[in-house]
Design a protein around this motif. Structure first.
Motif, short mmCIF file in Angstrom:
data_model
loop_
_atom_site.label_atom_id
_atom_site.label_comp_id
_atom_site.label_asym_id
_atom_site.label_seq_id
_atom_site.Cartn_x
_atom_site.Cartn_y
_atom_site.Cartn_z
N ARG A 145 0.83 -1.21 0.00
CA ARG A 145 0.00 0.00 0.00
C ARG A 145 0.86 1.25 0.00
O ARG A 145 0.54 2.22 -0.67
CB ARG A 145 -0.94 -0.01 1.20
CG ARG A 145 -1.99 -1.10 1.04
CD ARG A 145 -3.14 -0.94 1.93
NE ARG A 145 -3.88 0.27 1.59
CZ ARG A 145 -4.89 0.71 2.31
NH1 ARG A 145 -5.25 0.05 3.38
NH2 ARG A 145 -5.53 1.79 1.97
N SER A 200 3.72 1.65 -1.32
CA SER A 200 4.40 1.84 -2.61
C SER A 200 3.53 2.57 -3.62
O SER A 200 4.02 3.01 -4.66
CB SER A 200 4.85 0.49 -3.18
OG SER A 200 3.73 -0.27 -3.56
N THR A 201 2.23 2.70 -3.35
CA THR A 201 1.35 3.43 -4.28
C THR A 201 1.36 4.93 -4.02
O THR A 201 0.66 5.66 -4.71
CB THR A 201 -0.09 2.90 -4.20
OG1 THR A 201 -0.62 3.16 -2.91
CG2 THR A 201 -0.15 1.42 -4.53
N TYR A 202 2.12 5.37 -3.03
CA TYR A 202 2.20 6.80 -2.71
C TYR A 202 3.59 7.33 -3.03
O TYR A 202 4.58 6.62 -2.95
CB TYR A 202 1.90 7.03 -1.23
CG TYR A 202 0.46 6.78 -0.87
CD1 TYR A 202 -0.47 7.80 -0.90
CD2 TYR A 202 0.03 5.50 -0.52
CE1 TYR A 202 -1.81 7.56 -0.59
CE2 TYR A 202 -1.30 5.26 -0.21
CZ TYR A 202 -2.20 6.29 -0.24
OH TYR A 202 -3.51 6.05 0.05
N LYS A 253 -0.90 10.01 -4.63
CA LYS A 253 -1.19 8.58 -4.81
C LYS A 253 -1.16 8.28 -6.30
O LYS A 253 -1.73 9.01 -7.09
CB LYS A 253 -2.58 8.24 -4.24
CG LYS A 253 -2.91 6.76 -4.33
CD LYS A 253 -4.23 6.49 -3.64
CE LYS A 253 -4.69 5.08 -3.56
NZ LYS A 253 -4.03 4.02 -4.14
N ARG A 254 -0.46 7.23 -6.65
CA ARG A 254 -0.42 6.84 -8.07
C ARG A 254 -1.72 6.14 -8.41
O ARG A 254 -2.16 5.25 -7.70
CB ARG A 254 0.74 5.89 -8.33
CG ARG A 254 2.06 6.59 -8.30
CD ARG A 254 3.17 5.66 -8.77
NE ARG A 254 4.29 5.90 -7.88
CZ ARG A 254 4.84 4.99 -7.09
NH1 ARG A 254 4.41 3.76 -7.11
NH2 ARG A 254 5.83 5.30 -6.30
N SER A 255 -2.34 6.57 -9.52
CA SER A 255 -3.59 5.92 -9.93
C SER A 255 -3.30 4.93 -11.05
O SER A 255 -2.30 5.04 -11.75
CB SER A 255 -4.60 6.97 -10.40
OG SER A 255 -4.21 7.50 -11.65
N GLN A 256 -4.20 3.98 -11.21
CA GLN A 256 -4.03 3.01 -12.28
C GLN A 256 -4.29 3.64 -13.64
O GLN A 256 -3.81 3.15 -14.65
CB GLN A 256 -4.95 1.82 -12.06
CG GLN A 256 -4.56 1.03 -10.83
CD GLN A 256 -5.48 -0.16 -10.59
OE1 GLN A 256 -6.53 -0.27 -11.20
NE2 GLN A 256 -5.07 -1.04 -9.70
#
Length: 137
Positions: free
Chosen positions: A86, A88-90, A99-102
């Motif tokens: 979790r 790693s998505t920031y 926050k990185r989005s898909q």
């Protein structure tokens, strides 16, 4: 706990264990005989995370409040793995959390008052037509 500065014995001088040395040694043994027990977080319990960010590393600690004091919490391998995934998505860019989005763009993390302002502007029509929430990100 008493800690004494110990000097290495000189070549021809015998080390003398004084009562101060013995008391410090007994205090140290007592301290080391009780390992720190970290509380395990309960499901749904609010936790705080403290981040330390430098140019070369990022560290984090999870804490929970217990009897008015904050204590680091224990989390096992499974929790640790989930936390890393979790986290790693920031990303932090110029001291701002994203926050990185898909879908591709970075999403800026907002404070509650900022989020209310954005929602108010969307509802007032400042952002064009009303679209679904997923198209706003």
């Amino acid at each position: 706990m008493a800690i004494l500065e110990l000097q290495s014995p000189r070549k021809n001088k015998q080390f003398q264990c004084t009562p101060e040395h013995e008391a410090a040694f007994q205090d140290l043994k007592l301290y080391l005989s009780f390992p720190s027990l970290l509380p395990k977080p309960e499901k749904g319990e609010p936790l705080s995370v403290y981040l330390s960010v430098t140019d070369t590393a990022v560290s984090a600690v999870l804490v929970k409040e217990q009897e008015g004091q904050q204590h680091p919490v224990y989390y096992g391998r499974d929790e640790s793995r989930a936390f890393k995934i979790r986290a790693s998505t920031y990303s932090i860019i110029n001291n701002t959390l994203f926050k990185r989005s898909q879908a591709g763009p970075y999403l800026r993390c907002l404070q509650p008052d900022e989020a209310k302002q954005v929602l108010q502007e969307i509802n007032d029509g400042h952002c064009g037509n009303h679209k679904g929430g997923k198209s706003l990100a």
